[in-house]
Design a protein around this motif. Sequence first.
Motif, short mmCIF file in Angstrom:
data_model
loop_
_atom_site.label_atom_id
_atom_site.label_comp_id
_atom_site.label_asym_id
_atom_site.label_seq_id
_atom_site.Cartn_x
_atom_site.Cartn_y
_atom_site.Cartn_z
N HIS A 1 0.85 -1.19 0.00
CA HIS A 1 0.00 0.00 0.00
C HIS A 1 0.88 1.24 0.00
O HIS A 1 1.87 1.31 0.74
CB HIS A 1 -0.93 0.00 1.20
CG HIS A 1 -1.85 -1.19 1.25
ND1 HIS A 1 -2.92 -1.32 0.39
CD2 HIS A 1 -1.84 -2.30 2.00
CE1 HIS A 1 -3.54 -2.47 0.64
NE2 HIS A 1 -2.89 -3.09 1.60
N PRO A 2 0.55 2.25 -0.82
CA PRO A 2 1.38 3.46 -0.88
C PRO A 2 1.52 4.12 0.49
O PRO A 2 0.61 4.10 1.32
CB PRO A 2 0.59 4.35 -1.85
CG PRO A 2 -0.21 3.41 -2.70
CD PRO A 2 -0.58 2.29 -1.77
N GLN B 1 -0.83 -0.75 -6.32
CA GLN B 1 -0.29 -1.52 -5.20
C GLN B 1 0.97 -2.28 -5.59
O GLN B 1 1.90 -2.40 -4.79
CB GLN B 1 -1.36 -2.49 -4.68
CG GLN B 1 -2.49 -1.80 -3.94
CD GLN B 1 -3.62 -2.76 -3.60
OE1 GLN B 1 -3.89 -3.72 -4.33
NE2 GLN B 1 -4.30 -2.50 -2.50
N TRP B 2 1.02 -2.77 -6.82
CA TRP B 2 2.23 -3.47 -7.27
C TRP B 2 3.42 -2.51 -7.30
O TRP B 2 4.52 -2.86 -6.86
CB TRP B 2 2.00 -4.11 -8.64
CG TRP B 2 3.21 -4.87 -9.10
CD1 TRP B 2 4.19 -4.42 -9.93
CD2 TRP B 2 3.59 -6.20 -8.72
NE1 TRP B 2 5.16 -5.39 -10.09
CE2 TRP B 2 4.82 -6.48 -9.36
CE3 TRP B 2 3.00 -7.17 -7.91
CZ2 TRP B 2 5.46 -7.71 -9.22
CZ3 TRP B 2 3.66 -8.39 -7.76
CH2 TRP B 2 4.87 -8.65 -8.41
N THR C 1 6.92 -2.89 -5.06
CA THR C 1 8.29 -2.97 -5.59
C THR C 1 9.12 -1.76 -5.19
O THR C 1 10.27 -1.90 -4.76
CB THR C 1 8.27 -3.14 -7.11
OG1 THR C 1 7.48 -2.11 -7.71
CG2 THR C 1 7.69 -4.50 -7.49
N GLN C 2 8.54 -0.57 -5.28
CA GLN C 2 9.28 0.62 -4.88
C GLN C 2 9.53 0.62 -3.37
O GLN C 2 10.60 1.05 -2.91
CB GLN C 2 8.52 1.88 -5.30
CG GLN C 2 8.48 2.08 -6.81
CD GLN C 2 7.79 3.37 -7.21
OE1 GLN C 2 7.18 4.07 -6.40
NE2 GLN C 2 7.86 3.69 -8.50
N GLY C 3 8.58 0.09 -2.62
CA GLY C 3 8.74 0.01 -1.17
C GLY C 3 9.88 -0.92 -0.78
O GLY C 3 10.66 -0.63 0.13
N THR D 1 12.54 -4.51 -9.58
CA THR D 1 13.28 -4.01 -8.43
C THR D 1 14.75 -3.82 -8.75
O THR D 1 15.27 -4.33 -9.74
CB THR D 1 13.13 -4.97 -7.23
OG1 THR D 1 13.41 -6.32 -7.65
CG2 THR D 1 11.73 -4.90 -6.65
N ASP D 2 15.42 -3.07 -7.90
CA ASP D 2 16.81 -2.67 -8.10
C ASP D 2 17.74 -3.68 -7.42
O ASP D 2 17.71 -3.83 -6.20
CB ASP D 2 17.02 -1.28 -7.49
CG ASP D 2 18.35 -0.66 -7.85
OD1 ASP D 2 19.32 -1.41 -8.09
OD2 ASP D 2 18.44 0.59 -7.88
N PRO D 3 18.59 -4.36 -8.20
CA PRO D 3 19.48 -5.37 -7.61
C PRO D 3 20.49 -4.80 -6.62
O PRO D 3 21.09 -5.55 -5.86
CB PRO D 3 20.18 -5.98 -8.83
CG PRO D 3 20.05 -4.97 -9.91
CD PRO D 3 18.75 -4.27 -9.66
#
Length: 295
Positions: free
Chosen positions: A79-80, A130-131, A135-137, A176-178
């Motif tokens: 959730h944002p 939400q996706w 991923t950003q979270g 996502t960022d490795p």
Amino acid sequence: MANDVVIGTAPDSWGIWFASDPQQTPAERFLDEVVQAGYEWIEIGAFGYLPTDPAQLRHELDSRQLRVSGGTTFARLQHPGTVDDVWEQVAPIASLTAAMGAEHLVVIPDLWRDDLTGNEKESRLLTAEQWTALTQGHDELGRRMLEEYGVHSQFHSHADSHVGYQADVERFLESTDPRYVNLCLDTGHIAYFGGNSVELMGKYPDRIGYLHLKQVNAELAARAHAEDISFSQTVRMDIMVEPPSGVPDLAEVLQVAKNLPQDLFAIVEQDMYPCSPDRPLPVARRTYTYLSSCL
């Protein structure tokens, strides 16, 4: 050249799901039995089950010549605007993990089902918003963990969460960022959804940061999906089986893991909640012997 794959275990293999539960094996008995089973490495497990004071935990570990491979947490990031709240929960775990000399924190996404009752808490499907929040979270959480504590976030796909099927796992890795989040490849949860751990290792060799080793009863997993049985209920039905009696083939998984470009911890996590306190040790001994033979 083969890398180093180090076998360890976790409180989960002793039926530990919660920081405090009268059904669970006491922490001192767990630590003693880990040594008796042959292991030298453990995860911290549910935060609060083992001592959270670094000096006290260090004493308990040193007296048994045990070392910590990593910590574990759940994170509700779908959730944002939830990252700061999650960070308040995760920071003490990352701090303790680092204090024990470990560099990994396994992060499990919040489940859409209650992990005790199996009741649905929210929709099984994420919206596009939400996706993105998820991923950003996880990128932001991983960045904070790494920059503040030197601890690497290892994302753990999970039954009854929004990232379970192999397609979901691959989408998560692609999104996502490795630098800040990689994969705790849990062989049991991948197999629970009919996925292929060896295929994932081949497709994303640089993103495999950590392993959880477990096997599932494939027939029961198929039944769980067909009949919509919750994961917590399938654990009570012994869906996680003692190797080598289930899937995937852990000997194959470990051989492939040895040829990945990075050293790895391979931590046994055989869900057995709830279970008799006398059940885990014999299983753990046999499992350690079997997995050691695979290497």
